[in-house]
Design an enzyme around this catalytic site. Structure first.
Site, PDB file in Angstrom:
ATOM      1  N   LYS A  49       0.830  -1.212   0.000  1.00 49.27           N
ATOM      2  CA  LYS A  49       0.000   0.000   0.000  1.00 49.27           C
ATOM      3  C   LYS A  49       0.867   1.265   0.000  1.00 49.27           C
ATOM      4  CE  LYS A  49      -2.960   0.583   3.532  1.00 49.27           C
ATOM      5  NZ  LYS A  49      -2.748   1.834   4.294  1.00 49.27           N
ATOM      6  N   ASP A 100       1.930  -1.110  11.901  1.00 53.68           N
ATOM      7  CA  ASP A 100       0.582  -1.559  11.519  1.00 53.68           C
ATOM      8  C   ASP A 100       0.303  -2.998  11.947  1.00 53.68           C
ATOM      9  OD1 ASP A 100       0.015   0.890  10.372  1.00 53.68           O
ATOM     10  OD2 ASP A 100       0.766   0.300   8.399  1.00 53.68           O
ATOM     11  N   ARG A 143      -7.525  -3.040   9.958  1.00 51.77           N
ATOM     12  CA  ARG A 143      -6.565  -3.967  10.581  1.00 51.77           C
ATOM     13  C   ARG A 143      -7.124  -4.590  11.862  1.00 51.77           C
ATOM     14  NH1 ARG A 143      -2.544  -3.578   6.951  1.00 51.77           N
ATOM     15  NH2 ARG A 143      -2.029  -1.477   6.264  1.00 51.77           N
TER      16      ARG A 143
END
Ligand code: S3P
Length: 446
Positions: A28, A325, A399
Site C-alpha cells: 500500500k 501496523d 486492521r
C-alpha cells in the site's frame, strides 16, 4: 470507503490446517507513492502490481482531479504526469476516504502549488491528527484557510514559492517525513528531515528512482534526509512488491492454526517493514525468508510459515516503526503464545484508523484473553488457546477487523467482527486468499 455503506458483520470459524502458496496484493505504501510521484513526473510511469484497494484508488482519483492522467491498461497502471509544480486546481474537494497516507502525502503536493484544495475523508480519517503534517508545511508556506483547524475537512492553499526547511520529526512518522520531502521537491533549496527512529524509507528510495537528489546521512543517533528543491522527476517503471502488512495476517493464521504450512510469494522485506516477522521468530515461530531477491529497488522474498509453539516475548519500543501496523495482529498471535508478550512504545497506535491500543485490548478481552494496557504498552498473557465467542468492535479499522478474523480461525468458539466492509480499504482479497488456504468465514455474524 463509503461512510454510508451498510456494515457487514463476519465470523471467523475454527479452521483445519492452512496450506498452499499464495501471493498478496501490492504494498500500500509503495502504491500511493508510485501514483503520486508519477503525477509529479514528466512522461509516463508504468506501475505493475499496484494495490487496487479503496485507499489507493482514492489517491489515483486525487491525482486525476489534479490533472494527471492515471488509468489501468491490462495489468499495468499508467500515469502521465505534469511535472513537479505542474498540477492544476481540482474542480471539487478531494475525498481520501479512510486513508491517512493518501491525505498526508498529498498535503505535501498541494503545498507546492499555488491553488486551493479542500480535502475530505470518512469519519475515521476526519478524527485523525493532521497538525503533525500541517506544522512543517505551514513553515514552508502552506496556508490553512480555516486557521487553527487541524482535522479534515480542510481547505489548503499552496504556493509556488515554498521555503526549504530543516525539520526534526517530533513523532516517528513516515507520512510526515514523506509530506515534507515531497513539499521539498518544490522548494527553492535543500529541505532536510531529521529522524531519530528509522521509519519506512520508500519515499527516499522511489524519489531517487524518479531522478530526484536525496541524500541520507547518519549523524550520531539521528538520520538526516535531504532532498534538493526545484526537482525534476521523470516517469519510470515501477514494480510493486507484495504488502508485508497484508501478508502478516496470513502468516499469523498459519502460525496459530495447528498443522499449517504456507508460503506467501514475493513479499516486500525492506527492513523498515519487517519487525513483525522478526518478533514472531523470537517467539519461536517457524518463519523463513526464501528466495530473497531484489525487485525494482526493494528487497523481496517468499515467506514460508509453519504452525509453531510460541512463547511470549518483550517487543522493544525501538522496533515500533518497523511494525507499526502489525501490533493488532501480533496481539492476536500473542493470545496463543505461552506466557506474557509485552509490546512497548505504542503511543502512535492511538492515532491510527482507530485507537488501536484500546480496540485491540477490548477485542481480545471480549474473547477471553488476559490483556492489559499500561500507558503506551500492551501486555497479552497467552495460554495454549483463546476462548473466542466474542463480538469485536472494529471502529472503521481494517486492521482491527482482519486481526480478529485471523484469531478466530484458531479460537475455540468463532469470533465475530461487527463490520468487515472496510477491509476493502487495504486488502480486498483478504477473505478469498484466506479461504484459498483453507479458512472459512460466515456472513451472518454468528
Ligand atoms: C505509512 C506510514 C505509517 C503506517 C501507514 C502507512 C506510509 O504511518 O501506519 O499505514 O505509507 O508512509 P505513520 O508514518 O504515520 O506512522
Amino acid at each position: 470507503m463509503n461512510p454510508h455503506s451498510i456494515s457487514k458483520p463476519l465470523s471467523a470459524l475454527k479452521a483445519g490446517p492452512l496450506k498452499g502458496r499464495v501471493r498478496v496484493p501490492g504494498d500500500k505504501s509503495i502504491s500511493h507513492r508510485a501514483l503520486i510521484f508519477g503525477a509529479l513526473a514528466t512522461g509516463t510511469t508504468r506501475i505493475r502490481g499496484l494495490l487496487e484497494a479503496e485507499d489507493v484508488i482514492n489517491t489515483a482519483r486525487a491525482v486525476q482531479a489534479l490533472g494527471a492522467v492515471a488509468g489501468r491498461h491490462g495489468d499495468i497502471w499508467e500515469v502521465r504526469g505534469r511535472g513537479v509544480g505542474g498540477l492544476r486546481a481540482p474542480e471539487g474537494p478531494l475525498d481520501f476516504g479512510n486513508s491517512g497516507t493518501g491525505t498526508r502525502l498529498m498535503m505535501g503536493v498541494v503545498a507546492g502549488h499555488s491553488f486551493t484544495v479542500t480535502m475530505t475523508g470518512d469519519a475515521s480519517l476526519s478524527r485523525r491528527p493532521m497538525r503533525r503534517v500541517l506544522a512543517p508545511l505551514l513553515e514552508m508556506g502552506l496556508e490553512i484557510l480555516e486557521p487553527g483547524k487541524e482535522t479534515l475537512p480542510l481547505t489548503l492553499k499552496g504556493t509556488h514559492e515554498l521555503m526549504p526547511i530543516v525539520y526534526r520529526l517530533p513523532v516517528p512518522s513516515a507520512q510526515v517525513k514523506s509530506a515534507v520531502l515531497i513539499a521539498g521537491l518544490h522548494a527553492a533549496g535543500k529541505t532536510t528531515v531529521i529522524e531519530r527512529e528509522a521509519t519506512r524509507d520508500h519515499t527516499e528510495r522511489m524519489l531517487r528512482h524518479f531522478g530526484a537528489t536525496v541524500a541520507t546521512e547518519a549523524k550520531g543517533e539521528e538520520t538526516h534526509i535531504t532532498v534538493d528543491g526545484d526537482a525534476e522527476l521523470s516517469g519510470k517503471d515501477i514494480l510493486v512488491p507484495g504488502d508485508p502488512s497484508s501478508a502478516a495476517f496470513l502468516a499469523a493464521a498459519a502460525l496459530i492454526v495447528p498443522g499449517s504450512d504456507i508460503t506467501i510469494e514475493g513479499v516486500l522485506t525492506n527492513p523498515t517493514r519487517t519487525g513483525l516477522y522478526l518478533t514472531v521468530q523470537e517467539m519461536g515461530g517457524d518463519v523463513t525468508f526464501e528466495n530473497s531477491r531484489d525487485e525494482g529497488g526493494e528487497p523481496v522474498a517468499d515467506i514460508r510459515v509453519r504452525a509453531s509453539r510460541l512463547k511470549g516475548v518483550r517487543v522493544p519500543a525501538e522496533r515500533a516503526p518497523s511494525m507499526i501496523d502489525e501490533y493488532p495482529v501480533l496481539a492476536s498471535i500473542a493470545a496463543f503464545a505461552e506466557g506474557e508478550t509485552r509490546m512497548d512504545g505504542l503511543a502512535e497506535l492511538k492515532v491510527k484508523e482507530s485507537d488501536r491500543l484500546q480496540a485491540t485490548a477490548a477485542g481480545l478481552a471480549a474473547n477471553g484473553a488476559k490483556v492489559q494496557v499500561d500507558g503506551d504498552s500492551l501486555i497479552v498473557t497467552g495460554a495454549s488457546g483463546l476462548k473466542g465467542g466474542g463480538l469485536v468492535a472494529t471502529h472503521l479499522d481494517h486492521r482491527i477487523a482482519m486481526s480478529f478474523l485471523t484469531a478466530g480461525l484458531a479460537s475455540e468458539a468463532s469470533i465475530v467482527v461487527d463490520d468487515s466492509t472496510m477491509i476493502a480499504t487495504s486488502f480486498p482479497e483478504f477473505r478469498p486468499l484466506m479461504e484459498q488456504l483453507g479458512a472459512h468465514y460466515r456472513e451472518d455474524g454468528r
